[in-house]
Design an enzyme around this catalytic site. Structure first.
Site, PDB file in Angstrom:
ATOM      1  N   CYS A 186       0.833  -1.250  -0.066  1.00 16.73           N
ATOM      2  CA  CYS A 186      -0.033   0.108   0.142  1.00 16.73           C
ATOM      3  C   CYS A 186       0.991   1.304   0.049  1.00 16.73           C
ATOM      4  O   CYS A 186       1.428   1.485   0.987  1.00 16.73           O
ATOM      5  CB  CYS A 186      -0.838   0.080   1.300  1.00 16.73           C
ATOM      6  SG  CYS A 186      -1.850   1.497   1.324  1.00 16.73           S
ATOM      7  N   CYS A 231      -0.459   4.065   2.384  1.00 17.70           N
ATOM      8  CA  CYS A 231      -0.044   4.003   3.729  1.00 17.70           C
ATOM      9  C   CYS A 231       1.212   4.162   4.236  1.00 17.70           C
ATOM     10  O   CYS A 231       1.660   4.626   5.214  1.00 17.70           O
ATOM     11  CB  CYS A 231      -0.506   2.413   3.962  1.00 17.70           C
ATOM     12  SG  CYS A 231      -1.951   1.696   3.355  1.00 17.70           S
ATOM     13  N   ASP A 232       2.241   3.396   3.275  1.00 20.28           N
ATOM     14  CA  ASP A 232       3.823   3.522   3.617  1.00 20.28           C
ATOM     15  C   ASP A 232       4.471   4.327   2.965  1.00 20.28           C
ATOM     16  O   ASP A 232       5.642   4.603   3.146  1.00 20.28           O
ATOM     17  CB  ASP A 232       3.964   1.955   3.348  1.00 20.28           C
ATOM     18  CG  ASP A 232       2.828   1.100   4.438  1.00 20.28           C
ATOM     19  OD1 ASP A 232       2.827   1.577   5.515  1.00 20.28           O
ATOM     20  OD2 ASP A 232       3.107  -0.010   4.005  1.00 20.28           O
TER      21      ASP A 232
END
Ligand code: NAP
Length: 313
Positions: free
Chosen positions: A136, A139-140
């Site tokens: 992701c 997200c990261d």
């Protein structure tokens, strides 16, 4: 005596398909509950920008997800934040079992459980997940500011997320196993014109390596001549497709060889009153708009099904 069934419809999964089904079910006055174990929106929350939701040229995935849930709430949709552990079809009613052991009886069920990212299955992938291996970018990606990352895949997800990562990282390598992308043309053009992205054609990863700080390199293999080499990188983002989340699909339900549920034009499975929509269902295009369309179809068909059940036909 006629059995009283507390729910007309239970929707399992709160992605675009599930919420659309919820909106249509509320408008059709079905006694509905949507059960979602995570946050509203599902995979949509892992998407940076959505540019193909008609009527909105650009919107972040998480904002669109929020809008879906707000829209459903405006119609009074009941949303239960729990995990479903079983769906048991029955002749009189279907039964949905929650993780706390509670069982819910319902006339109809819409399975909207979507899919999960596929894994490469190579050494280091599981071991370094969260220490440089990710599925992701939204997200990261932040952790890779001014760093080097390798993205694996050649579909829409891989290219979209590469472009997102190129806004943060110093260098993005896109490793694709063939010499042509699967992704749509617009994304292909953007990727090929992005200076921070280098495409590694005919390349797969053989191993992900790390030190105490996390991922520090990958071993690549050329799919044409088999040659291997080492590439230094701080992160590996894997976007090689999805697998359907089919663990709740009742036994006896028809699925294809890849585990996608086969449903008819009403999104109904071979078990009457059990519907499958979105990324769980076998279909040509897996898009937000097609998941939403499935949600509409299934809710309208469920309304018809529930009406017939109540009428005793
Ligand atoms: P996808 O379209 O199935 O593409 C997967 C990519 O990963 C392909 O390029 C495939 O290579 C590669 N791949 C698969 N297994 C691999 C392996 N073991 N090792 C290396 N490479 C591997 O998956 P997706 O990109 O996640 O998209 C899924 C669906 O969502 C698609 O229908 C897509 O159109 C849709 N989607 C749409 C949008 C959008 O419209 N904006 C955004 C995201 C996703 P090959 O090409 O050689 O098979």
């Amino acid at each position: 005596m006629t059995e009283t069934i507390p729910h007309d419809l239970i929707i399992i999964g709160g992605g675009p398909g599930g919420y659309t089904a919820g909106i249509y079910a509320q408008r059709a006055a079905l006694k509905t509950v949507l059960i979602e174990k995570g946050i509203p929106g599902g995979q949509l929350n892992n998407t940076d920008e959505v540019e193909n939701w008609p009527g909105t040229e650009k919107i972040s995935g998480s904002e669109l997800a929020m809008k879906f849930s707000q829209h459903a709430a405006a119609y009074g949709l009941e949303v239960m934040n729990r995990e479903v552990v079983g769906v048991e079809p029955g002749l009189g009613h279907h039964t949905v079992t929650l993780d706390n052991g509670e069982t819910l009886a319902t006339h109809a069920v819409i399975l909207a459980t979507g899919g999960s990212p596929k894994k490469l299955g190579i050494p280091g992938e599981d071991q370094y997940y969260g220490r440089g291996v990710s599925y992701c970018a939204v997200c990261d990606g932040f952790f890779f500011r001014d760093k080097t990352v390798v993205v694996v895949g050649g579909g829409d997800s891989a290219l979209e997320e590469s472009l997102y990562l190129a806004k943060l990282a110093r260098r993005v390598y896109v490793a694709h196993r063939r010499d042509a992308f699967r992704a749509g043309m617009i994304l292909q053009k953007r990727v090929l014109h992005e200076k921070r992205i280098t495409v590694l054609w005919n390349t797969v990863l053989a191993e992900i390596q790390a030190d105490a700080q996390g991922v520090n390199g990958v071993i690549t293999r050329n799919t044409q001549d088999g040659a291997t080499s080492t590439l230094a990188t701080d992160g590996v983002f894997v976007f090689i497709g999805f697998e359907p989340n089919n663990s709740l699909v009742p036994a006896g339900t028809r699925m294809n060889a890849n585990g996608y549920v086969i449903a008819d034009d009403k999104c109904e499975t071979n078990t009457p009153g059990i519907f499958a929509i979105g990324d769980l269902k076998e279909k040509y295009a897996k898009q937000i708009v097609t998941a939403a369309a499935d949600g509409c179809t299934a809710a309208l068909a469920a309304a018809h099904y529930v009406e017939s059940k109540k009428a005793g036909s």
